[in-house]
Motif scaffolding. Structure first.
Motif, PDB file in Angstrom:
ATOM      1  N   HIS A  99       0.881  -1.268   0.231  1.00 24.98           N
ATOM      2  CA  HIS A  99      -0.094   0.051   0.057  1.00 24.98           C
ATOM      3  C   HIS A  99       0.608   1.300   0.046  1.00 24.98           C
ATOM      4  N   ILE A 100       2.177   1.322   0.604  1.00 24.96           N
ATOM      5  CA  ILE A 100       2.923   2.421   0.593  1.00 24.96           C
ATOM      6  C   ILE A 100       3.583   2.570  -0.490  1.00 24.96           C
ATOM      7  N   VAL A 101       3.990   1.550  -1.084  1.00 22.05           N
ATOM      8  CA  VAL A 101       4.896   1.707  -2.404  1.00 22.05           C
ATOM      9  C   VAL A 101       4.109   1.536  -3.743  1.00 22.05           C
ATOM     10  N   GLY A 102       2.685   1.434  -3.428  1.00 25.72           N
ATOM     11  CA  GLY A 102       1.989   1.450  -4.695  1.00 25.72           C
ATOM     12  C   GLY A 102       1.936   0.028  -5.487  1.00 25.72           C
ATOM     13  N   SER A 103       2.306  -1.003  -4.675  1.00 28.77           N
ATOM     14  CA  SER A 103       2.282  -2.344  -5.611  1.00 28.77           C
ATOM     15  C   SER A 103       0.932  -2.830  -5.793  1.00 28.77           C
ATOM     16  N   PRO A 104       0.592  -3.312  -6.977  1.00 25.65           N
ATOM     17  CA  PRO A 104      -0.628  -3.956  -7.081  1.00 25.65           C
ATOM     18  C   PRO A 104      -0.659  -5.294  -6.834  1.00 25.65           C
ATOM     19  N   LEU A 105       0.345  -5.918  -6.817  1.00 26.62           N
ATOM     20  CA  LEU A 105       0.448  -7.470  -6.641  1.00 26.62           C
ATOM     21  C   LEU A 105       1.608  -7.846  -5.305  1.00 26.62           C
ATOM     22  N   VAL A 106       1.051  -8.729  -4.839  1.00 30.98           N
ATOM     23  CA  VAL A 106       1.998  -9.557  -3.872  1.00 30.98           C
ATOM     24  C   VAL A 106       2.059 -10.976  -4.183  1.00 30.98           C
ATOM     25  N   ARG A 107       3.378 -11.352  -4.166  1.00 32.96           N
ATOM     26  CA  ARG A 107       3.527 -12.743  -4.456  1.00 32.96           C
ATOM     27  C   ARG A 107       3.294 -13.882  -3.364  1.00 32.96           C
ATOM     28  N   ILE A 108       2.916 -14.935  -3.667  1.00 37.26           N
ATOM     29  CA  ILE A 108       3.084 -16.089  -2.703  1.00 37.26           C
ATOM     30  C   ILE A 108       3.531 -17.348  -3.471  1.00 37.26           C
ATOM     31  N   MET A 109       4.135 -18.087  -2.734  1.00 40.93           N
ATOM     32  CA  MET A 109       4.391 -19.468  -3.213  1.00 40.93           C
ATOM     33  C   MET A 109       3.444 -20.522  -2.654  1.00 40.93           C
ATOM     34  N   THR A 110       3.702 -21.889  -2.618  1.00 38.21           N
ATOM     35  CA  THR A 110       3.102 -23.052  -2.480  1.00 38.21           C
ATOM     36  C   THR A 110       3.947 -23.719  -1.689  1.00 38.21           C
ATOM     37  N   PRO A 111       3.408 -24.935  -0.864  1.00 36.99           N
ATOM     38  CA  PRO A 111       4.218 -25.852  -0.045  1.00 36.99           C
ATOM     39  C   PRO A 111       5.155 -26.548  -0.742  1.00 36.99           C
ATOM     40  N   LYS A 112       5.934 -27.499  -0.408  1.00 36.49           N
ATOM     41  CA  LYS A 112       7.034 -28.229  -0.852  1.00 36.49           C
ATOM     42  C   LYS A 112       6.279 -29.282  -1.520  1.00 36.49           C
ATOM     43  N   LYS A 113       6.803 -29.845  -3.018  1.00 33.53           N
ATOM     44  CA  LYS A 113       6.306 -30.641  -3.840  1.00 33.53           C
ATOM     45  C   LYS A 113       6.191 -31.920  -3.491  1.00 33.53           C
ATOM     46  N   GLU A 114       4.910 -32.515  -3.629  1.00 33.90           N
ATOM     47  CA  GLU A 114       4.660 -33.848  -3.677  1.00 33.90           C
ATOM     48  C   GLU A 114       4.531 -34.049  -5.048  1.00 33.90           C
ATOM     49  N   GLN A 115       5.330 -35.384  -5.858  1.00 35.53           N
ATOM     50  CA  GLN A 115       5.731 -35.378  -6.899  1.00 35.53           C
ATOM     51  C   GLN A 115       4.454 -35.765  -7.774  1.00 35.53           C
ATOM     52  N   ILE A 116       3.596 -36.920  -7.426  1.00 38.24           N
ATOM     53  CA  ILE A 116       2.542 -37.156  -8.057  1.00 38.24           C
ATOM     54  C   ILE A 116       1.158 -36.840  -7.142  1.00 38.24           C
TER      55      ILE A 116
END
Length: 396
Positions: free
Chosen positions: A207-224
């Motif tokens: 909000h302060i710097v005017g960024s429209p986006l915030v990135r998130i990631m997801t948990p560690k991969k389970e392969q299948i």
């Protein structure tokens, strides 16, 4: 805003988004001046240049007509309107002093930027380099020795003032939210709470710097994650996908309340590692209003999702929020990843059709160059300088 002159036929046009403060040479204010200038922070004076100006100024190239206003500047190509408050107007790409992006008349001008710490964690130096190569949008991940979300109020104010003064809008704040969690984590446990608290701090900074986006990631991969005809019994990590959904869902609620859009990166080693899984996450959470895909086609190479047309087709209908670009070569059987110069990896033949499709479909987000290549000496700025012209040639 009144357009004093039109660009001449066949001229190459540029537009430089410099945020709230439009910049001119202090010693040339009110005079005809070159397009790369900056200095005295006159907010609403901007200029247009064109070949039809030359006769008026004795045939001398690089002259400008200065005009002012708070309205919208007309773009000769007729593509759209850009606010005079937020934009330098149009000028010809004439001579080596012009550092802005250029595109032929009639071609959509893409919004280009860089993940800043890929050049340097010294943000002032990175901005100098961005000016040198005409990059407009700053994606922030690490500034100084801190990840976004860890800076204090004074440090955030300094970051904001630097970027606004230098005309670099923030495209995305990219903290590694939820990275390192697993499906064993539960909502409200210590690690999940830590990531949720970090998300709230990043949103406050956005909000302060005017960024429209915030990135998130997801948990560690389970392969299948999904399977059929026996695989669902013997191979699938049962319940892994469904266990992830409640970990991510509270982030969407926080973002909705804050009026911020989240982007989930297609990451290496994470549950969402393809555009298919990114779209599925959004659909399963009913989150299309607040969650988009941060498409990193190089990361997706690890799971063998072809960037174009397969990956693009998954996200083109309103799911795409942001793009990272780099080139790689993956060797999954040997568990080996090599970052390569642009056009020398396995995305070489896919960059151009990706760019054409984004233009044709009117993609209005930012494309960030991810400078993670070095030429064998650990110098990532050198890697940036080796690759940035190719990036701009493809996506400008």
């Amino acid at each position: 805003c009144r357009q004093s002159r039109r660009l001449g036929p066949g001229a190459v046009q540029c537009r430089v988004h410099i945020g709230r403060r439009l910049r001119h040479h202090q010693d040339r204010a009110g005079k005809h001046h070159r397009p790369q200038v900056r200095g005295h922070r006159v907010r609403y004076r901007h200029h247009a240049q064109g070949f039809d100006n030359l006769a008026r100024h004795g045939g001398r190239a690089g002259c400008a007509i200065v005009h002012s206003g708070h309205g919208d500047a007309d773009i000769p190509s007729g593509q759209d309107k850009i606010s005079a408050w937020g934009q330098l107007d149009l000028h010809t790409h004439y001579g080596r002093d012009c550092r802005c992006r250029a595109a032929p008349l009639g071609r959509k001008i893409m919004k280009l930027g860089v993940i800043c710490d890929g050049i340097s964690r010294d943000l002032a130096h990175t901005v100098d380099v961005m000016d040198e190569f005409g990059l407009e949008y700053a994606e922030l991940q690490f500034v100084g020795e801190k990840e976004v979300g860890d800076h204090n109020a004074g440090e955030i104010r300094e970051i904001d003032e630097l970027l606004r003064d230098r005309g670099k809008p923030v495209s995305c704040l990219s903290r590694h939210i939820f990275a390192g969690t697993t499906i064993a984590n539960k909502v409200g446990d210590e690690l999940h709470t830590k990531h949720m608290d970090a998300l709230k701090r990043v949103i406050e900074m956005a909000h302060i710097v005017g960024s429209p986006l915030v990135r998130i990631m997801t948990p560690k991969k389970e392969q299948i994650l999904f399977g059929f005809n026996g695989a669902e019994k013997w191979n699938v990590a049962k319940g892994a996908w469904d266990a992830m959904l409640p970990l991510i869902a509270p982030a969407l609620d926080v973002a909705r309340d804050a009026g911020i859009t989240l982007v989930v990166e297609t990451g290496n080693g994470t549950m969402v590692n393809s555009n298919y899984t990114g779209r599925k996450l959004i659909d399963d959470l009913d989150g299309k209003d607040v969650l988009k895909v941060l498409w990193d086609p190089a990361n997706n190479c690890w799971c063998h999702e072809t960037a174009f047309p397969d990956g693009y087709d998954e996200v083109k209908e309103g799911y795409l929020g942001h793009v990272h670009i780099k080139d790689v070569k993956v060797d999954t059987p040997r568990a080996t990843l090599e970052v390569r110069p642009m056009g020398e990896g396995q995305l070489a033949d896919q960059f151009a059709p990706m760019a054409d499709a984004l233009r044709a479909d009117g993609y209005d987000g930012v494309i960030s160059f991810e400078s993670v290549y070095h030429p064998g000496n650990g110098d990532f700025e050198a890697g940036f300088r080796m690759n940035i012209d190719r990036f701009k040639a493809l996506y400008a």
